[in-house]
Each structure stands twice: as C-alpha cells, then as structure tokens.
Scaffold this motif. Sequence first.
Motif, PDB file in Angstrom:
ATOM      1  N   PRO A 127      -6.276  -3.972  -9.057  1.00  0.00           N
ATOM      2  CA  PRO A 127      -7.326  -5.007  -8.999  1.00  0.00           C
ATOM      3  C   PRO A 127      -6.830  -6.304  -8.374  1.00  0.00           C
ATOM      4  N   VAL A 128      -5.613  -6.695  -8.683  1.00  0.00           N
ATOM      5  CA  VAL A 128      -5.096  -7.942  -8.119  1.00  0.00           C
ATOM      6  C   VAL A 128      -4.742  -7.739  -6.647  1.00  0.00           C
ATOM      7  N   ALA A 129      -4.217  -6.565  -6.280  1.00  0.00           N
ATOM      8  CA  ALA A 129      -3.858  -6.306  -4.881  1.00  0.00           C
ATOM      9  C   ALA A 129      -5.104  -6.354  -3.983  1.00  0.00           C
ATOM     10  N   TYR A 130      -6.185  -5.731  -4.416  1.00  0.00           N
ATOM     11  CA  TYR A 130      -7.416  -5.754  -3.619  1.00  0.00           C
ATOM     12  C   TYR A 130      -8.024  -7.157  -3.570  1.00  0.00           C
ATOM     13  N   GLY A 131      -7.960  -7.860  -4.698  1.00  0.00           N
ATOM     14  CA  GLY A 131      -8.492  -9.220  -4.733  1.00  0.00           C
ATOM     15  C   GLY A 131      -7.736 -10.143  -3.794  1.00  0.00           C
ATOM     16  N   VAL A 132      -6.410 -10.037  -3.794  1.00  0.00           N
ATOM     17  CA  VAL A 132      -5.574 -10.872  -2.927  1.00  0.00           C
ATOM     18  C   VAL A 132      -5.821 -10.513  -1.462  1.00  0.00           C
ATOM     19  N   THR A 133      -5.925  -9.216  -1.181  1.00  0.00           N
ATOM     20  CA  THR A 133      -6.164  -8.769   0.198  1.00  0.00           C
ATOM     21  C   THR A 133      -7.481  -9.325   0.723  1.00  0.00           C
ATOM     22  N   GLU A 134      -8.498  -9.262  -0.102  1.00  0.00           N
ATOM     23  CA  GLU A 134      -9.815  -9.755   0.309  1.00  0.00           C
ATOM     24  C   GLU A 134      -9.777 -11.263   0.556  1.00  0.00           C
ATOM     25  N   ALA A 135      -9.160 -11.988  -0.388  1.00  0.00           N
ATOM     26  CA  ALA A 135      -9.140 -13.449  -0.267  1.00  0.00           C
ATOM     27  C   ALA A 135      -8.308 -13.906   0.934  1.00  0.00           C
ATOM     28  N   LEU A 136      -7.213 -13.210   1.209  1.00  0.00           N
ATOM     29  CA  LEU A 136      -6.345 -13.602   2.329  1.00  0.00           C
ATOM     30  C   LEU A 136      -6.832 -13.049   3.663  1.00  0.00           C
ATOM     31  N   ARG A 137      -7.709 -12.051   3.607  1.00  0.00           N
ATOM     32  CA  ARG A 137      -8.058 -11.271   4.793  1.00  0.00           C
ATOM     33  C   ARG A 137      -6.806 -10.650   5.413  1.00  0.00           C
ATOM     34  N   ALA A 138      -5.982 -10.088   4.546  1.00  0.00           N
ATOM     35  CA  ALA A 138      -4.762  -9.425   5.009  1.00  0.00           C
ATOM     36  C   ALA A 138      -5.132  -8.130   5.714  1.00  0.00           C
ATOM     37  N   ASN A 139      -4.159  -7.556   6.405  1.00  0.00           N
ATOM     38  CA  ASN A 139      -4.438  -6.395   7.247  1.00  0.00           C
ATOM     39  C   ASN A 139      -4.734  -5.132   6.449  1.00  0.00           C
ATOM     40  N   GLN A 140      -3.903  -4.852   5.444  1.00  0.00           N
ATOM     41  CA  GLN A 140      -4.107  -3.613   4.682  1.00  0.00           C
ATOM     42  C   GLN A 140      -3.557  -3.741   3.266  1.00  0.00           C
ATOM     43  N   VAL A 141      -3.988  -2.830   2.420  1.00  0.00           N
ATOM     44  CA  VAL A 141      -3.539  -2.815   1.024  1.00  0.00           C
ATOM     45  C   VAL A 141      -3.300  -1.366   0.637  1.00  0.00           C
ATOM     46  N   TYR A 142      -2.151  -1.095  -0.023  1.00  0.00           N
ATOM     47  CA  TYR A 142      -1.898   0.269  -0.503  1.00  0.00           C
ATOM     48  C   TYR A 142      -0.941   0.240  -1.671  1.00  0.00           C
ATOM     49  N   TRP A 143      -0.697   1.400  -2.250  1.00  0.00           N
ATOM     50  CA  TRP A 143       0.074   1.446  -3.489  1.00  0.00           C
ATOM     51  C   TRP A 143       0.988   2.662  -3.504  1.00  0.00           C
TER      52      TRP A 143
END
Length: 203
Positions: A84-100
């Motif tokens: 939940p925090v990884a997706y939230g941070v990715t969305e807020a930063l507009r980072a390139n990708q998120v994975y685990w």
Amino acid sequence: MNIIPTEQEVVSILRETGALRDGHFLYPSGLHSNEYLQVPLAMRYYQYQKTLSVGLSRLLRANPEIRAIVNELSIVTPMTGGLPVAYGVTEALRANQVYWAERQADEPLHFRQYLEQHEGEQVVLVDDILRTGKNLSELKGLLESHGATVVGLAVVIYQPTPDTFDFGNLPLYYLAKLDASYYADAEHCELCRQGTPIEKVCF
Ligand SMILES: [Zn+2]
C-alpha cells in the motif's frame, strides 16, 4: 492535516486503527517488548494510506538527487506489507514503476519470472516499517546483484531494535520513529518481573 503529517499525527493514526498496541509481547526473535506495531491495520483505511504515503513521497521529493530522477525511479518493496505504501508513493511521485519481491518459506527473496532490472536502474526501497532491516538489506543486495542502484530507503515507521541492520550512507526517510523497549528474554524483562501476561506475536 499537513501535507507531511507530524510524528504525533502518525502515531495517533496508528493507535486509532489498532496498528500500534501497548502491552507485553513476545516477538518471533525471542525479544520481549512493550509495543507491537502492525502498520497494515492502519492501511485498511484508504484515507490514512493516502495521508501516510503522500507524506513519505514529500520527504523523498525534498531530496534534490531523487527529485531529479523521479520519473525514471523504480519503487520496490520486499514483501506484501509494503504494497500500500509503495503504490501510494509511486502515484504521488509519478515514479516510473513499482514492484515487489517475494519469499517462499525460508528461500531467499526473489522476483517474479521475467521481472528483470535493467543496468543502471535507480531504485528507492519502500516498506511500511524498518525494524531489523533484514528483508530490506536482502532486497538491496538482490537488486544490486542485478545491476540496479539503490538511491534511498523510505518507510512509514522507523522502529530500530538492538540489532537493526546498518544501511551506511543510504538516505533514510520515515514519518515517525518509535522507540519501543526491548528485553533480550524473560529473565531480563521488566514486564515479566511485574507479572504482566505476555502475548505471542508475529509479523
Ligand atoms: Zn517479558
């Protein structure tokens, strides 16, 4: 609430949602403690997930080196608790990708098949909590062995224990630091001495 919640605001979210509990707890490592924290209990509530992950993204964005590469960044979390925090941070930063990463029983951490890093990939490690740092340091090693560069570490809660891993110069961001009392075993535990009933917990 401000864009970056204060430590006090974070703690009150954790208490209100039952994520942070006072008592007498036996950790899987054998340590005894007066506090137990399970951040996903707070992440059940979308608004709190938003508040915490946007707050964390603001701390990351304040680092000029991270801000400069934000659109190329990968946000990577070691286990599902960090999602939940990884997706939230990715969305807020507009980072390139998120994975685990994942782990089966006692096997080393691994990524899903075909999930590969590219040479020079820049990564921010994200998790809900930094306690011993065991998973995060293993994840860092795994990413680096595949050619990625880890440029920062961001967690909602920093709760160091007597044996927390040392990440050296890696920038560390957190919204709140919690100092629980830890006791090596029953013999050294103040709460055991007072006869407080103990509860076994896992993470
Ligand atoms: Zn005890």
